[in-house]
Design a protein around this motif. Structure first.
Motif, PDB file in Angstrom:
ATOM      1  N   SER A 280     -46.072  -8.910 -20.248  1.00 13.34           N
ATOM      2  CA  SER A 280     -45.030  -8.747 -19.225  1.00 13.34           C
ATOM      3  C   SER A 280     -44.791 -10.064 -18.483  1.00 13.34           C
ATOM      4  CB  SER A 280     -45.434  -7.649 -18.237  1.00 13.34           C
ATOM      5  OG  SER A 280     -45.633  -6.426 -18.894  1.00 13.34           O
ATOM      6  N   TYR A 281     -45.879 -10.778 -18.167  1.00 14.32           N
ATOM      7  CA  TYR A 281     -45.739 -12.060 -17.489  1.00 14.32           C
ATOM      8  C   TYR A 281     -44.993 -13.067 -18.370  1.00 14.32           C
ATOM      9  CZ  TYR A 281     -46.947 -16.764 -15.983  1.00 14.32           C
ATOM     10  OH  TYR A 281     -46.881 -18.095 -15.623  1.00 14.32           O
ATOM     11  N   LEU A 282     -45.370 -13.137 -19.644  1.00 14.67           N
ATOM     12  CA  LEU A 282     -44.742 -14.101 -20.552  1.00 14.67           C
ATOM     13  C   LEU A 282     -43.265 -13.788 -20.763  1.00 14.67           C
ATOM     14  CD1 LEU A 282     -47.661 -14.375 -23.116  1.00 14.67           C
ATOM     15  CD2 LEU A 282     -46.810 -16.239 -21.674  1.00 14.67           C
ATOM     16  N   GLU A 283     -42.930 -12.502 -20.896  1.00 15.80           N
ATOM     17  CA  GLU A 283     -41.527 -12.130 -21.067  1.00 15.80           C
ATOM     18  C   GLU A 283     -40.744 -12.365 -19.774  1.00 15.80           C
ATOM     19  OE1 GLU A 283     -42.122  -8.729 -24.552  1.00 15.80           O
ATOM     20  OE2 GLU A 283     -41.502  -8.140 -22.531  1.00 15.80           O
ATOM     21  N   TRP A 284     -41.386 -12.163 -18.626  1.00 15.46           N
ATOM     22  CA  TRP A 284     -40.738 -12.480 -17.344  1.00 15.46           C
ATOM     23  C   TRP A 284     -40.496 -13.983 -17.232  1.00 15.46           C
ATOM     24  CZ3 TRP A 284     -42.887 -15.477 -13.365  1.00 15.46           C
ATOM     25  CH2 TRP A 284     -42.171 -15.496 -12.163  1.00 15.46           C
ATOM     26  N   LYS A 285     -41.462 -14.756 -17.668  1.00 10.58           N
ATOM     27  CA  LYS A 285     -41.367 -16.209 -17.560  1.00 10.58           C
ATOM     28  C   LYS A 285     -40.334 -16.782 -18.520  1.00 10.58           C
ATOM     29  CE  LYS A 285     -43.207 -20.097 -15.848  1.00 10.58           C
ATOM     30  NZ  LYS A 285     -43.206 -20.396 -14.400  1.00 10.58           N
ATOM     31  N   GLU A 286     -40.284 -16.263 -19.737  1.00 10.72           N
ATOM     32  CA  GLU A 286     -39.441 -16.860 -20.782  1.00 10.72           C
ATOM     33  C   GLU A 286     -38.065 -16.211 -20.887  1.00 10.72           C
ATOM     34  OE1 GLU A 286     -41.622 -16.884 -24.428  1.00 10.72           O
ATOM     35  OE2 GLU A 286     -43.269 -18.082 -23.606  1.00 10.72           O
ATOM     36  N   GLY A 287     -37.878 -15.056 -20.262  1.00  9.79           N
ATOM     37  CA  GLY A 287     -36.559 -14.437 -20.279  1.00  9.79           C
ATOM     38  C   GLY A 287     -36.372 -13.430 -21.400  1.00  9.79           C
ATOM     39  N   GLU A 288     -35.172 -12.872 -21.475  1.00  9.06           N
ATOM     40  CA  GLU A 288     -34.887 -11.773 -22.402  1.00  9.06           C
ATOM     41  C   GLU A 288     -35.071 -12.153 -23.864  1.00  9.06           C
ATOM     42  OE1 GLU A 288     -31.407  -9.376 -21.734  1.00  9.06           O
ATOM     43  OE2 GLU A 288     -31.261 -10.040 -19.644  1.00  9.06           O
ATOM     44  N   GLU A 289     -34.914 -13.438 -24.183  1.00 11.47           N
ATOM     45  CA  GLU A 289     -35.050 -13.842 -25.590  1.00 11.47           C
ATOM     46  C   GLU A 289     -36.475 -13.676 -26.103  1.00 11.47           C
ATOM     47  OE1 GLU A 289     -35.596 -17.449 -22.960  1.00 11.47           O
ATOM     48  OE2 GLU A 289     -34.158 -15.787 -23.123  1.00 11.47           O
ATOM     49  N   SER A 290     -37.425 -13.531 -25.203  1.00  7.99           N
ATOM     50  CA  SER A 290     -38.821 -13.370 -25.623  1.00  7.99           C
ATOM     51  C   SER A 290     -39.255 -11.901 -25.660  1.00  7.99           C
ATOM     52  CB  SER A 290     -39.755 -14.134 -24.683  1.00  7.99           C
ATOM     53  OG  SER A 290     -39.749 -13.553 -23.392  1.00  7.99           O
ATOM     54  N   GLU A 291     -38.340 -10.973 -25.384  1.00 11.40           N
ATOM     55  CA  GLU A 291     -38.709  -9.562 -25.370  1.00 11.40           C
ATOM     56  C   GLU A 291     -39.192  -9.131 -26.752  1.00 11.40           C
ATOM     57  OE1 GLU A 291     -36.975  -5.279 -23.798  1.00 11.40           O
ATOM     58  OE2 GLU A 291     -35.572  -6.876 -24.355  1.00 11.40           O
ATOM     59  N   ASN A 292     -40.345  -8.449 -26.777  1.00 11.84           N
ATOM     60  CA  ASN A 292     -40.970  -7.967 -28.021  1.00 11.84           C
ATOM     61  C   ASN A 292     -41.353  -9.098 -28.971  1.00 11.84           C
ATOM     62  OD1 ASN A 292     -40.687  -5.317 -27.136  1.00 11.84           O
ATOM     63  ND2 ASN A 292     -38.694  -5.071 -28.127  1.00 11.84           N
ATOM     64  N   LYS A 293     -41.554 -10.280 -28.431  1.00 11.16           N
ATOM     65  CA  LYS A 293     -41.972 -11.415 -29.251  1.00 11.16           C
ATOM     66  C   LYS A 293     -43.346 -11.149 -29.845  1.00 11.16           C
ATOM     67  CE  LYS A 293     -42.536 -16.459 -28.843  1.00 11.16           C
ATOM     68  NZ  LYS A 293     -42.464 -17.601 -27.892  1.00 11.16           N
ATOM     69  N   TYR A 294     -43.488 -11.379 -31.129  1.00 14.92           N
ATOM     70  CA  TYR A 294     -44.735 -11.168 -31.883  1.00 14.92           C
ATOM     71  C   TYR A 294     -45.182  -9.710 -31.899  1.00 14.92           C
ATOM     72  CZ  TYR A 294     -45.214 -16.262 -31.273  1.00 14.92           C
ATOM     73  OH  TYR A 294     -45.009 -17.627 -31.270  1.00 14.92           O
ATOM     74  N   LEU A 295     -44.330  -8.779 -31.493  1.00 12.93           N
ATOM     75  CA  LEU A 295     -44.731  -7.380 -31.433  1.00 12.93           C
ATOM     76  C   LEU A 295     -44.740  -6.769 -32.829  1.00 12.93           C
ATOM     77  CD1 LEU A 295     -45.510  -5.046 -29.558  1.00 12.93           C
ATOM     78  CD2 LEU A 295     -43.089  -4.446 -29.424  1.00 12.93           C
ATOM     79  N   ASP A 296     -45.877  -6.247 -33.233  1.00 10.99           N
ATOM     80  CA  ASP A 296     -46.054  -5.655 -34.564  1.00 10.99           C
ATOM     81  C   ASP A 296     -45.811  -4.152 -34.469  1.00 10.99           C
ATOM     82  OD1 ASP A 296     -46.718  -5.025 -37.149  1.00 10.99           O
ATOM     83  OD2 ASP A 296     -48.882  -5.241 -36.847  1.00 10.99           O
ATOM     84  N   LYS A 297     -44.545  -3.774 -34.634  1.00 13.56           N
ATOM     85  CA  LYS A 297     -44.192  -2.359 -34.529  1.00 13.56           C
ATOM     86  C   LYS A 297     -44.041  -1.758 -35.914  1.00 13.56           C
ATOM     87  CE  LYS A 297     -41.822  -0.474 -31.391  1.00 13.56           C
ATOM     88  NZ  LYS A 297     -40.775   0.031 -30.465  1.00 13.56           N
ATOM     89  N   ASP A 298     -44.433  -0.491 -36.026  1.00 13.74           N
ATOM     90  CA  ASP A 298     -44.269   0.227 -37.282  1.00 13.74           C
ATOM     91  C   ASP A 298     -42.788   0.500 -37.522  1.00 13.74           C
ATOM     92  OD1 ASP A 298     -46.999   0.272 -37.560  1.00 13.74           O
ATOM     93  OD2 ASP A 298     -47.230   2.263 -36.679  1.00 13.74           O
ATOM     94  N   THR A 299     -42.423   0.616 -38.786  1.00 13.17           N
ATOM     95  CA  THR A 299     -41.045   0.923 -39.126  1.00 13.17           C
ATOM     96  C   THR A 299     -41.020   1.968 -40.219  1.00 13.17           C
ATOM     97  OG1 THR A 299     -38.953   0.019 -39.967  1.00 13.17           O
ATOM     98  CG2 THR A 299     -40.988  -1.012 -40.757  1.00 13.17           C
ATOM     99  N   LEU A 300     -40.013   2.819 -40.192  1.00 12.39           N
ATOM    100  CA  LEU A 300     -39.860   3.856 -41.213  1.00 12.39           C
ATOM    101  C   LEU A 300     -39.111   3.339 -42.441  1.00 12.39           C
ATOM    102  CD1 LEU A 300     -38.906   6.865 -38.907  1.00 12.39           C
ATOM    103  CD2 LEU A 300     -41.130   6.314 -39.878  1.00 12.39           C
ATOM    104  N   GLY A 301     -38.651   2.107 -42.368  1.00 11.74           N
ATOM    105  CA  GLY A 301     -37.933   1.539 -43.502  1.00 11.74           C
ATOM    106  C   GLY A 301     -36.480   1.300 -43.179  1.00 11.74           C
ATOM    107  N   GLU A 302     -35.822   0.577 -44.050  1.00 10.16           N
ATOM    108  CA  GLU A 302     -34.413   0.223 -43.834  1.00 10.16           C
ATOM    109  C   GLU A 302     -33.541   1.470 -43.832  1.00 10.16           C
ATOM    110  OE1 GLU A 302     -31.032  -2.804 -45.729  1.00 10.16           O
ATOM    111  OE2 GLU A 302     -33.050  -2.678 -46.590  1.00 10.16           O
ATOM    112  N   GLY A 303     -32.668   1.550 -42.837  1.00  9.95           N
ATOM    113  CA  GLY A 303     -31.769   2.692 -42.721  1.00  9.95           C
ATOM    114  C   GLY A 303     -32.312   3.834 -41.883  1.00  9.95           C
TER     115      GLY A 303
END
Length: 311
Positions: A280-303
């Motif tokens: 939260s601190y890093l995203e606050w410091k770096e701005g919206e372009e850093s939101e979810n940076k390096y975040l390893d989220k699961d995905t159900l696949g394309e589409g």
């Protein structure tokens, strides 16, 4: 009246100053205690010595451990404030730990379903009172044992997948204010939430869970109010007394595992509270372009993007 108010104010300021000095002294002692524990592991890890067990029990829920952890966290945070890539690295490691543990123990849900199917088949079709597994040495328990063990799989998912679900954004949340505020305000709310809700909650659960665990592993039963000297005196009569009593005569006999999971849950929530604060601190410091940076989220696949986060 004015003199009484002046004396009261001076007393309050004196108490605040004494409290601040006490905190700083304990943080400084935290570094010393870490060094002493590392250089004298036999005093608390040699469990052939009953006094070492009691030291482990005492310090596991002690003020000394709390300030040792605070000292480490402060060092890591200061290093991260100075060198931002280090903080990002710490976030990735802690979130990776939460993801790895959560993804592994999420399979307990499948085991729970399969075991329930086997229980139903053995009871209704084969009319067997027990289930036997064996590879040379048979493992035989009553069906009620396996039925009660299903609670353990559920506990594994709840306790060890909680931080994983948090990383993935899967927890239910009610946004009354949060959704309508600006990006940086959201990050301030997140930082305050991690410091004033996640950290205190995890510490309280740890404190209650730690002594709750050990009261079901050894006798005489330790108490949170026991001093180190009292526990060392109790060590003379100490013996292992691991809880093996189920809710039914032939029921599950390892309920102490639930106490271990409670402590593990508290530890993982505390670690992720630090990770969430840093993100939260890093995203606050770096701005919206850093939101979810390096975040390893699961995905159900394309589409399938529309369905992600709804399961």
């Amino acid at each position: 009246m004015q003199e009484e108010a002046s004396v009261g104010l001076m007393g309050a300021l004196s108490a605040l100053f004494s409290g601040a000095v006490w905190v700083l002294q304990n943080i400084a002692m935290g570094f010393y205690n870490i060094g002493y524990a590392v250089t004298h592991p036999n005093l608390w890890l040699d469990w052939t010595d009953k006094k070492a067990v009691m030291r482990f029990v005492y310090y596991g829920g002690s003020t000394e451990l709390f300030f040792a952890v605070v000292a480490l966290v402060l060092v890591v945070l200061v290093a991260g404030f100075i060198h931002r890539p280090f903080m990002w690295g710490m976030v990735r490691v802690l979130e990776g730990f939460a993801n790895t543990v959560g993804r592994f123990f999420a399979w307990a849900g499948l085991l729970m379903v399969l075991q329930q199917v086997i229980i139903v088949l053995m009871q209704r079709i084969f009319a067997r009172p027990d289930i036997v597994f064996g590879f040379g040495i048979p493992l035989q328990y009553d069906i009620s044992w396996y039925a009660e063990e299903l609670k353990l799989y559920n506990a594994l998912i709840v306790t060890l997948c909680a931080t994983y679900t948090f990383v993935q954004g899967g927890h239910v949340r009610v946004d009354l204010v949060y959704a309508g505020v600006k990006f940086r305000t959201k990050k301030v709310i997140d930082m305050l939430g991690s410091l004033f809700f996640m950290v205190p909650m995890s510490i309280l659960i740890w404190m209650y869970g730690w002594f709750f665990l050990w009261r079901h592993l050894i006798v005489p039963k330790p108490s949170a109010s026991d001093t180190l000297e009292r526990l060392l005196m109790k060590s003379r009569a100490m013996r292992w007394n691991v809880e093996t009593i189920g809710f039914s005569p032939n029921g599950f006999t390892a309920y102490f595992l639930f106490k271990i999971l409670l402590v593990a849950f508290a530890g993982m929530v505390f670690l992720h509270a630090i990770a969430f604060f840093c993100r939260s601190y890093l995203e606050w410091k770096e701005g919206e372009e850093s939101e979810n940076k390096y975040l390893d989220k699961d995905t159900l696949g394309e589409g399938e993007e529309a369905y992600e986060g709804t399961h």
